[in-house]
Write an enzyme that holds these catalytic residues in place. Structure first.
Site, PDB file in Angstrom:
ATOM      1  N   ASN A   1      31.802   5.685  36.495  1.00 41.90           N
ATOM      2  CA  ASN A   1      31.348   5.290  35.173  1.00 41.90           C
ATOM      3  C   ASN A   1      32.408   5.593  34.117  1.00 41.90           C
ATOM      4  O   ASN A   1      32.829   6.749  33.973  1.00 41.90           O
ATOM      5  CB  ASN A   1      30.065   6.057  34.819  1.00 41.90           C
ATOM      6  CG  ASN A   1      29.541   5.667  33.445  1.00 41.90           C
ATOM      7  OD1 ASN A   1      29.020   4.563  33.286  1.00 41.90           O
ATOM      8  ND2 ASN A   1      29.695   6.538  32.460  1.00 41.90           N
ATOM      9  N   GLU A   2      32.833   4.578  33.434  1.00 40.06           N
ATOM     10  CA  GLU A   2      33.747   4.721  32.293  1.00 40.06           C
ATOM     11  C   GLU A   2      34.952   5.624  32.562  1.00 40.06           C
ATOM     12  O   GLU A   2      35.202   6.582  31.827  1.00 40.06           O
ATOM     13  CB  GLU A   2      32.991   5.235  31.057  1.00 40.06           C
ATOM     14  CG  GLU A   2      31.899   4.284  30.618  1.00 40.06           C
ATOM     15  CD  GLU A   2      31.313   4.615  29.255  1.00 40.06           C
ATOM     16  OE1 GLU A   2      31.605   5.702  28.720  1.00 40.06           O
ATOM     17  OE2 GLU A   2      30.575   3.783  28.723  1.00 40.06           O
TER      18      GLU A   2
END
Ligand code: GCO
Length: 407
Positions: free
Chosen positions: A156-157
């Site tokens: 994630n990110e």
């Protein structure tokens, strides 16, 4: 007439550390309890989603949504290096199974910021062994769940620290990161803020290597899984005289990362707002603009802009894996989301392959350093009883999903 393709995923998202509760083996946990912690409050029991997921998935399905993005927690699955908890894996298999029974497509994130304490203490993503460690874990999870999971987000990110380093912005997740990216090999945070937290590396090479090794492990497991990573795509815009700065920032913090997705099945787009760059750097939110609880400009047009950027540079299908705003005003949530979806329909009309829209977030949850004061949820959670209250925005989004668009 439907504005979105058949099979479009309409749903909401959560992350394990933000909703499960009692995630004591995660690197974040000790930092939350440290003296002078950077966290305004500890995550504690969070939303007790670890036990209440059947109710939450039933709420999501009941309002009319057909997809749920959630994460499996590495710190629970591999609490000590090389020891995989069969009980934790079974838990997540039941969770995926509950989705399938309710007609909800699971979109599973393998790493959403929190990592096991042992991983963080060993230097986190900056340890050269990180890619192998993550791939081993990804392979084990896929072996256990892969036959039931059509969509996986590896990381994630991974670009949040890069946004901080190259743009200096405090937006999306990166405002919740420490002020300076840690030096390679240094998993330790400064002062008495607490023990090691494995914030992602600002290096695209390091994070891309971990992602690539995980993708290989996932693809060689059971299931017809589509794999990608999710990126924090802030809509970066140039104000007068800021064009050169914008180009450099956009390249380093967004485009270099989007290009990694070219070998993937999709790219996860996570967009909340815009940031404007002038000749001397970031500009404040324009005078008079509405802002959210997080201080970000209410700017729903950011989603359409970044979906176009992602499609152009990643050249793979787009899945919107996060979009939303922190507000106590649920009408404002609906208005923001309606505009974002209208712009997303415009992207589809222009031929961009968009596979779904997953709103952040299903539940009011633990917003990292900002704690529980930020309400991103379609569903409210009582902090004492954990009772869920479905907000009008959840019913509104479910109705849009059932109709296949805004009509
Ligand atoms: C992130 C995350 C979420 C956040 C959300 C709102 O980007 O930080 O994926 O965990 O809660 O973006 O800030």
């Amino acid at each position: 007439m439907n504005q979105f393709p058949a099979g479009f995923l309409w749903g909401a998202a959560t992350a394990p550390h933000q909703v499960e509760g009692g995630n004591i083996n995660a690197d974040m946990w000790p930092g939350e309890w440290a003296a002078n912690s950077m966290f305004v409050e500890p995550s504690g029991d969070a939303c007790d989603h670890y036990h209440r997921y059947p109710e939450d998935i039933a709420i999501l399905a009941g309002v009319g949504l057909n997809a749920y993005r959630f994460g499996v927690e590495w710190a629970r699955i591999e609490p000590e290096e090389g020891y995989f908890s069969r009980a934790a894996l079974d838990h997540y298999r039941r969770m995926v199974g509950t989705c399938v029974e309710q007609g909800v497509t699971p979109v599973v994130t393998y790493s959403h910021f929190s990592t096991p304490r042992w991983f963080a203490a060993a230097g986190g993503w900056n340890n050269p062994a990180a890619a192998d460690r993550f791939a081993r874990y990804a392979g084990r999870v896929t072996e256990h769940l892969g036959d039931l999971v059509p969509w996986v987000c590896t990381l994630n990110e991974p670009n949040v620290i890069s946004l901080l380093a190259h743009v200096g912005i405090q937006s999306a997740g990166e405002r919740d990161q420490p002020p300076e990216p840690s030096a390679p090999g240094d998993g330790q945070r400064d002062g008495d803020a607490g023990p090691a937290v494995a914030w992602v590396s600002p290096s695209v090479e390091i994070m891309a290597a971990a992602h690539r090794r995980a993708v290989e492990a996932i693809r060689s497991g059971p299931g017809e899984t589509k794999v990608g990573w999710t990126l924090a795509l802030v809509d970066l815009q140039a104000a007068d005289g800021g064009e050169r700065r914008l180009m450099a920032a956009r390249q380093a913090a967004l485009l270099d990362w989007l290009e990694v997705s070219r070998d993937d099945d999709f790219v996860g787009v996570q967009t909340y707002t815009r940031e404007r760059i002038g000749p001397d750097g970031l500009l404040p939110v324009p005078d008079g603009a509405a802002t959210t609880q997080t201080g970000w400009e209410v700017y729903p047009q950011a989603l359409g802009h970044t979906v176009r950027l992602a499609a152009q540079h990643a050249q793979v299908p787009v899945l919107v894996t996060e979009n939303g705003l922190a507000t106590a005003d649920d009408d404002a949530r609906i208005a923001y989301t309606a505009q974002a979806l209208a712009d997303l329909a415009g992207c589809v009309a222009d031929g961009i392959d968009v596979r779904g829209y997953l709103h952040w977030s299903l539940l009011d949850n633990f917003e990292w350093l900002s704690g529980y004061q930020m309400t991103f949820g379609l569903v409210a959670v009582d902090r004492t009883t954990f009772a869920r209250t479905v907000k009008p925005s959840a019913r509104w989004l479910g109705a849009v999903a059932r109709a296949g668009g805004l009509g």
